[in-house]
Design an enzyme around this catalytic site. Sequence first.
Site, mmCIF file in Angstrom:
data_model
loop_
_atom_site.group_PDB
_atom_site.id
_atom_site.type_symbol
_atom_site.label_atom_id
_atom_site.label_comp_id
_atom_site.label_asym_id
_atom_site.label_seq_id
_atom_site.Cartn_x
_atom_site.Cartn_y
_atom_site.Cartn_z
ATOM 1 N N TYR A 172 0.985 -1.237 0.004
ATOM 2 C CA TYR A 172 0.153 0.045 -0.121
ATOM 3 C C TYR A 172 0.897 1.229 0.089
ATOM 4 C CZ TYR A 172 -3.174 3.521 1.572
ATOM 5 O OH TYR A 172 -3.910 5.058 1.570
ATOM 6 N N ARG A 219 1.654 8.884 12.571
ATOM 7 C CA ARG A 219 1.229 9.900 13.295
ATOM 8 C C ARG A 219 -0.341 10.014 13.368
ATOM 9 N NH1 ARG A 219 2.629 14.955 10.177
ATOM 10 N NH2 ARG A 219 0.867 14.141 8.898
ATOM 11 N N ARG A 229 -11.269 4.517 9.279
ATOM 12 C CA ARG A 229 -10.444 3.750 8.612
ATOM 13 C C ARG A 229 -9.063 3.714 9.317
ATOM 14 N NH1 ARG A 229 -9.189 8.229 3.839
ATOM 15 N NH2 ARG A 229 -8.329 10.188 5.459
ATOM 16 N N PHE A 289 15.096 19.598 -2.352
ATOM 17 C CA PHE A 289 13.926 19.193 -2.495
ATOM 18 C C PHE A 289 13.482 17.624 -1.830
ATOM 19 C CE2 PHE A 289 11.119 16.377 -5.225
ATOM 20 C CZ PHE A 289 9.683 17.278 -5.018
#
Length: 409
Positions: A172, A219, A229, A289
């Site tokens: 996932y 978190r 969920r 980045f």
Amino acid sequence: MAFIDWVLHPTELWAAFWYVMRHAPPDEKTPKLQVSGDMKRCYDFLEMTSRSFAAVIQELHPKLRDAICLFYLILRGLDTIEDDMTIPGAKKRSLLENFHEIIYQDGWTFKESGPDEKDALLLVDFDVVIAEFKRLPTGYQVIIADITKNMGFGMAKYTRARVESLEDYNEYCHYVAGLVGHGLSRLFSESGLEDKSVGEKLALANSMGLFLQKTNITRDINEDVLDGRCFWPKAIWSKFADTEDTLISKPNRDKSMNALNEMCTNALAHIPDVMEYLDQINEPTVFKFCAIPQTMAIATIALCFNNPKVLDTNVKIRKGEALKLISQSNNLDSVRRVFYRYLERIEAKNDPKDPMYGQVRKIVDKAKKDIANSLKGGAPVDHTAAYFAVALVIFAALVFFYQNSAAWI
């Protein structure tokens, strides 16, 4: 309270000062981002959907800036559809599975988002994103469409499947974040700013995404369970709770803390890959980045580890701390020092009574040793005590001045 935070963390105040100076309204010496028309609207969408990512994306090299802005917005649109619990299952799966084709459909918009979807406006005006996406060089388009396709199919799968095993959890997280790492790495290489090998070492890129996603999932447990969920794998939480709701209940707090620490430990295992990935990035704006989200993640995991507040609310690092991390994400040595600092915090919170104590100690010890060996001068020295002493002196001086100011006037 904010004032006390600044006094107790003077290095964060200094970082905030320099951040404000660097990002102050531009004058004639600081050129504005040169965009116009629909692309300007895309950057407005970027600001609307993610202020934190907007800043680092706009500082990217011009060869990459627009492509990554549009990549982000396309995946944000996809994610908005996945998150919307008001869209019927079959329709949602169709949208997710076909989104890689939708991004080529001139004029496509979506006005059926639920009333609570904060990024619904992006989909209402998605035709703007599509128009600019189709103006990108073909190489960029192919990469973005390929990642969108794979991610959409993965998201569709998990509208029906549940995260049961650790394999499910990794899969996932791969679909929703690891693939982002794949896409970004391929874009870096396609731009010519990074070596071709960056776009080929996709296992490392996947780990970069998994570290971020697992941090967020760990978190967000309270918010997710209240929304009906849970992305914590059942293989972990079922050892300590009978149901997902029990995870955040007060009576089960001690057991749930064991589950929380196991989730943190699972995320920490990605640190070696994160360090190796960053070591191959050469272009300064690309490095920053990539590095900023990773330093934010290690700080967040350190905050979450052995912290019962995570089960009650959505904890976040201090704003000043975030600004300090941004300023410390410019080069690999500095990032290594950040990781070392937060690994020490995790080490200090590691409880010998916790079932994960030995595993956490093993991961932290190895990561610290690897970082110390790669740093010039060896392991970083913690100056927290010295900074705290200085902060106390400053605070005492301010109090003294305030109490005696009337006598001096």
